[in-house]
Design an enzyme around this catalytic site. Structure first.
Site, short mmCIF file in Angstrom:
data_model
loop_
_atom_site.label_atom_id
_atom_site.label_comp_id
_atom_site.label_asym_id
_atom_site.label_seq_id
_atom_site.Cartn_x
_atom_site.Cartn_y
_atom_site.Cartn_z
N GLY A 105 0.82 -1.22 0.00
CA GLY A 105 0.00 0.00 0.00
C GLY A 105 0.86 1.26 0.00
CB ILE A 115 1.84 4.59 4.68
CG1 ILE A 115 0.84 5.74 4.44
CG2 ILE A 115 2.86 4.99 5.73
CD1 ILE A 115 -0.06 6.05 5.62
CG ASP A 120 -1.30 -5.60 0.72
OD1 ASP A 120 -0.88 -4.50 1.12
OD2 ASP A 120 -2.45 -5.73 0.21
CG LEU A 142 -2.03 -7.93 -3.82
CD1 LEU A 142 -1.67 -8.71 -5.09
CD2 LEU A 142 -1.04 -6.77 -3.66
CB SER A 182 -5.76 7.87 12.06
OG SER A 182 -6.29 9.04 11.53
CB ALA A 183 -4.64 12.97 13.36
CE1 TYR A 187 -9.00 4.10 8.45
CE2 TYR A 187 -9.35 6.42 8.96
CZ TYR A 187 -8.49 5.37 8.72
OH TYR A 187 -7.13 5.57 8.76
CE LYS A 238 -6.57 2.93 10.99
NZ LYS A 238 -5.59 1.91 10.72
CG PHE A 250 -1.27 14.76 12.52
CD1 PHE A 250 -0.74 13.87 13.47
CD2 PHE A 250 -2.18 15.68 12.95
CE1 PHE A 250 -1.13 13.92 14.81
CE2 PHE A 250 -2.56 15.76 14.30
CZ PHE A 250 -2.03 14.88 15.22
CG ASN A 251 -4.12 15.27 6.97
OD1 ASN A 251 -4.21 15.28 8.19
ND2 ASN A 251 -5.18 15.38 6.20
CG LEU A 262 -6.33 19.08 -0.55
CD1 LEU A 262 -7.53 19.71 -1.24
CD2 LEU A 262 -5.79 20.02 0.53
P1 NAD Z 1 -3.43 1.62 1.60
O1 NAD Z 1 -4.84 1.25 1.32
O2 NAD Z 1 -2.62 2.17 0.49
O3 NAD Z 1 -2.65 0.38 2.23
C1 NAD Z 1 -3.27 -0.57 3.06
C2 NAD Z 1 -2.97 -1.95 2.48
O4 NAD Z 1 -3.59 -2.95 3.31
C3 NAD Z 1 -3.48 -2.15 1.07
O5 NAD Z 1 -2.41 -2.54 0.23
C4 NAD Z 1 -4.52 -3.28 1.20
O6 NAD Z 1 -4.54 -4.12 0.07
C5 NAD Z 1 -4.06 -3.99 2.47
N1 NAD Z 1 -5.12 -4.71 3.22
C6 NAD Z 1 -6.32 -4.23 3.63
N2 NAD Z 1 -6.99 -5.17 4.32
C7 NAD Z 1 -6.19 -6.28 4.36
C8 NAD Z 1 -6.33 -7.57 4.93
N3 NAD Z 1 -7.45 -7.95 5.56
N4 NAD Z 1 -5.32 -8.46 4.78
C9 NAD Z 1 -4.19 -8.11 4.09
N5 NAD Z 1 -4.01 -6.91 3.55
C10 NAD Z 1 -5.00 -5.99 3.67
O7 NAD Z 1 -3.46 2.66 2.83
P2 NAD Z 1 -2.32 3.60 3.40
O8 NAD Z 1 -2.67 5.01 3.08
O9 NAD Z 1 -0.99 3.09 3.03
O10 NAD Z 1 -2.57 3.42 4.97
C11 NAD Z 1 -1.87 2.46 5.74
C12 NAD Z 1 -2.42 2.45 7.14
O11 NAD Z 1 -2.30 3.77 7.69
C13 NAD Z 1 -3.90 2.10 7.22
O12 NAD Z 1 -4.11 1.33 8.38
C14 NAD Z 1 -4.56 3.46 7.35
O13 NAD Z 1 -5.80 3.37 8.01
C15 NAD Z 1 -3.54 4.22 8.18
N6 NAD Z 1 -3.64 5.68 8.02
C16 NAD Z 1 -3.60 6.22 6.76
C17 NAD Z 1 -3.73 7.61 6.61
C18 NAD Z 1 -3.72 8.24 5.23
O14 NAD Z 1 -4.14 9.39 5.11
N7 NAD Z 1 -3.25 7.56 4.19
C19 NAD Z 1 -3.88 8.44 7.74
C20 NAD Z 1 -3.89 7.85 9.00
C21 NAD Z 1 -3.77 6.47 9.13
N1 UFG Z 2 -10.68 18.97 1.03
C1 UFG Z 2 -11.26 19.77 0.07
N2 UFG Z 2 -11.59 19.20 -1.12
C2 UFG Z 2 -11.37 17.88 -1.41
C3 UFG Z 2 -10.77 17.07 -0.40
C4 UFG Z 2 -10.45 17.65 0.81
O1 UFG Z 2 -11.49 20.97 0.27
O2 UFG Z 2 -11.72 17.43 -2.51
C5 UFG Z 2 -10.29 19.58 2.32
C6 UFG Z 2 -10.99 18.99 3.53
O3 UFG Z 2 -12.22 19.64 3.76
C7 UFG Z 2 -9.96 19.23 4.63
C8 UFG Z 2 -8.62 19.11 3.90
O4 UFG Z 2 -8.91 19.32 2.52
O5 UFG Z 2 -10.07 20.54 5.13
C9 UFG Z 2 -7.96 17.74 4.07
O6 UFG Z 2 -8.89 16.73 3.72
P1 UFG Z 2 -8.45 15.21 3.48
O7 UFG Z 2 -9.67 14.47 3.06
O8 UFG Z 2 -7.27 15.15 2.58
O9 UFG Z 2 -7.95 14.75 4.92
P2 UFG Z 2 -8.71 14.67 6.31
O10 UFG Z 2 -7.95 15.53 7.25
O11 UFG Z 2 -10.14 14.91 6.17
O12 UFG Z 2 -8.53 13.13 6.69
C10 UFG Z 2 -7.31 12.40 6.48
C11 UFG Z 2 -7.62 10.94 6.25
C12 UFG Z 2 -8.16 10.32 7.49
C13 UFG Z 2 -7.24 10.57 8.64
C14 UFG Z 2 -6.97 12.04 8.81
C15 UFG Z 2 -5.96 12.29 9.88
O13 UFG Z 2 -8.55 10.78 5.19
O14 UFG Z 2 -8.26 8.94 7.31
O15 UFG Z 2 -6.47 12.57 7.57
O16 UFG Z 2 -4.85 11.52 9.69
F1 UFG Z 2 -7.81 10.10 9.77
#
Ligand code: NAD
Ligand code: UFG
Length: 332
Positions: free
Chosen positions: A10, A12, A31, A33, A124-125, A149, A153, A178-179, A200
Site C-alpha cells: 500500500g 505508506i 497484503d 492486494l 490516525s489523528a 473507519y 482505529k 496526521f495527513n 485533498l
Molecule cells: P493503503 O490502502 O494504500 O494500504 C493498506 C494496504 O492494506 C493495502 O495494500 C490493502 O490491500 C491492504 N489490506 C487491507 N486489508 C487487508 C487484509 N485484511 N489483509 C491483508 N491486507 C490488507 O493505505 P495507506 O494510506 O498506506 O494506509 C496504511 C495504514 O495507515 C492504514 O491502516 C490506514 O488506516 C492508516 N492511516 C492512513 C492515513 C492516510 O491518510 N493515508 C492516515 C492515518 C492512518
Molecule cells: N478537502 C477539500 N476538497 C477535497 C478534499 C479535501 O477541500 O476534494 C479539504 C478537507 O475539507 C480538509 C482538507 O482538505 O479541510 C484535508 O482533507 P483530506 O480528506 O485530505 O484529509 P482529512 O484531514 O479529512 O482526513 C485524512 C484521512 C483520514 C485521517 C486524517 C488524519 O482521510 O483517514 O487525515 O490523519 F484520519
C-alpha cells in the site's frame, strides 16, 4: 532483524518497506492486494535493489496468518493493513469493523502464540476528534470519531492497550499519523486512489493532470487563516522514517504523533502546488463536508524527544513529489 510489514504494498507501507530495506532490515510483506497492486514489488526492487518475500494473504483468515508465522522467523510487526476510506466506511460499516478489527485480532493472537511481542500500529489523528487546543499532544483526551473507519482505529488502540495491560512483556507503539502526502523521489511508488479521490492531494493531482476539471474546496467559513480547513501534511517518506525511529525504540507501550507541527489551509496547499509545479489548479468553493473539523495539527515534540523523529521535507517537496508521481503513473 526480520520485520513483517502488513499492508506493505500500500501507499505508506511501500515507502516504509523501502526505508527498512535501505537500513538493512529483512522484510516480509503480507497484503491481500485489495487496495494495491503486485507491481509495487518490482518498483521496490528498482529503488532498493533488494527482493522482498511476499504473501498474498488476507489477515482475516487466521489459518493463513498461522502459516505465515510458521514459515518465517519474525522479530517484529508493522501493521498497516486495513481499509481506510472514511466515506466508504459510513456506507459499509460492517466490512470496516470486520476487516480492520478481525485482521488485527488474528495477527496479535498468532503473534502471541509464536512469542512475537513487538508491534507498531498505524493509528490516525482521527482518534483525537474535534479539539480546541493546538498543537495536539498525545495526552489530550480522545473524542470518539464520527465515522466507522475512525472508530476502528480507536478500538484497535484500546485492544492493544488492554493487551499491554494484561502482559507488559509486549512492546507496542501506536503511531498517530496526521495527513500523509507526497511520494518517493523516484516517482515509482506513491498514492494510487481508487475511483474519485476523497483526500485533498490526490484530488489536486488529478486536476493538475487534467483528469478532473476542478477542485471543490469544502467550506471557506471555518475559523482559520483564510476560512478553509487546516491540516498537518507530512511527507510520506518522513512518515516512513518515523517507523524506523519507532522500531529502533520499541519498548513498552508508547504513543506518538507523526506530523510536522505545521498547519496549512486548503488554499495554501493549492497555492504552493501551483507555484512549485507551475500548473494552474482551478477550484470552486463548495459547502462544508460533513464530519470535517476546522483545524488539526500535531505537536511532534514527544516523537522528537523520545524516538529522535524529525521531518526533513517541506511543503514544496511534498507538492513536487506528488505531481511527479502523478505524471508518471496515473495517466489519463
Ligand atoms: P493503503 O490502502 O494504500 O494500504 C493498506 C494496504 O492494506 C493495502 O495494500 C490493502 O490491500 C491492504 N489490506 C487491507 N486489508 C487487508 C487484509 N485484511 N489483509 C491483508 N491486507 C490488507 O493505505 P495507506 O494510506 O498506506 O494506509 C496504511 C495504514 O495507515 C492504514 O491502516 C490506514 O488506516 C492508516 N492511516 C492512513 C492515513 C492516510 O491518510 N493515508 C492516515 C492515518 C492512518
Ligand atoms: N478537502 C477539500 N476538497 C477535497 C478534499 C479535501 O477541500 O476534494 C479539504 C478537507 O475539507 C480538509 C482538507 O482538505 O479541510 C484535508 O482533507 P483530506 O480528506 O485530505 O484529509 P482529512 O484531514 O479529512 O482526513 C485524512 C484521512 C483520514 C485521517 C486524517 C488524519 O482521510 O483517514 O487525515 O490523519 F484520519
Amino acid at each position: 532483524m526480520a520485520v513483517l510489514i502488513t499492508g506493505g504494498t500500500g501507499y505508506i507501507g511501500s515507502h516504509t518497506v523501502v526505508e527498512m530495506l535501505n537500513n538493512d532490515y529483512e522484510v516480509i510483506i503480507v497484503d491481500n492486494l485489495s487496495n494495491s497492486k503486485i507491481d509495487v514489488l518490482d518498483k521496490i526492487y528498482k529503488i532498493t535493489g533488494k527482493k522482498v518475500k511476499f504473501y498474498q494473504y488476507d489477515l482475516c483468515d487466521e489459518t493463513l496468518v498461522d502459516k505465515l508465522f510458521n514459515e518465517n522467523k519474525i522479530d517484529a510487526v508493522i501493521h498497516f493493513a486495513g481499509l481506510k476510506a472514511v466515506g466508504e466506511s459510513t456506507m459499509k460499516p460492517i466490512e470496516y469493523y470486520y476487516n480492520n478489527i478481525l485482521s488485527t485480532l488474528n495477527l496479535i493472537k498468532v503473534m502471541k502464540k509464536n512469542d512475537v511481542k513487538k508491534i507498531i500500529f498505524s493509528s490516525s489523528a482521527t482518534v483525537y476528534g474535534k479539539q480546541d487546543k493546538f498543537p495536539i499532544e498525545e495526552g489530550f483526551k480522545l473524542n470518539e470519531p464520527t465515522n466507522p473507519y475512525g472508530k476502528t482505529k480507536l478500538y484497535i488502540e484500546n485492544i492493544l492497550k488492554d493487551l499491554y495491560k494484561s502482559d507488559s512483556s509486549w512492546d507496542i507503539t501506536l503511531l498517530r499519523y496526521f495527513n500523509p502526502i507526497g511520494a518517493h523521489e523516484s516517482g515509482l511508488i506513491g498514492e494510487v486512489p481508487n475511483g474519485i479521490p476523497n483526500n485533498l492531494m490526490p484530488y489536486i493531482n488529478q486536476v493538475a493532470t487534467g483528469k478532473r476539471e476542478k477542485l471543490f474546496v469544502f467550506g471557506n467559513d471555518y475559523d482559520t487563516v483564510d476560512g478553509t480547513g487546516v491540516r498537518d501534511y507530512i511527507h510520506v517518506c518522513d512518515l516512513a522514517y518515523g517507523h524506523l525511529c519507532a522500531l529502533k525504540h520499541l519498548k513498552g507501550l508508547n504513543i506518538y504523533n507523526l506530523g510536522t507541527g505545521n498547519g496549512y489551509s486548503v488554499l495554501e496547499i493549492v497555492k504552493a502546488y501551483e507555484r512549485v509545479n507551475n500548473v494552474k489548479i482551478k477550484y470552486e468553493i463548495a459547502p462544508r463536508r460533513e464530519g470535517d473539523i476546522d483545524t488539526c495539527y500535531a505537536s511532534p515534540k514527544k516523537a522528537e524527544d523520545e524516538i529522535g523523529f524529525k521531518c526533513t521535507r517541506d511543503l514544496d517537496e511534498m507538492c513536487r513529489s506528488s505531481y511527479n508521481f502523478e505524471k508518471k503513473n496515473n495517466k489519463l
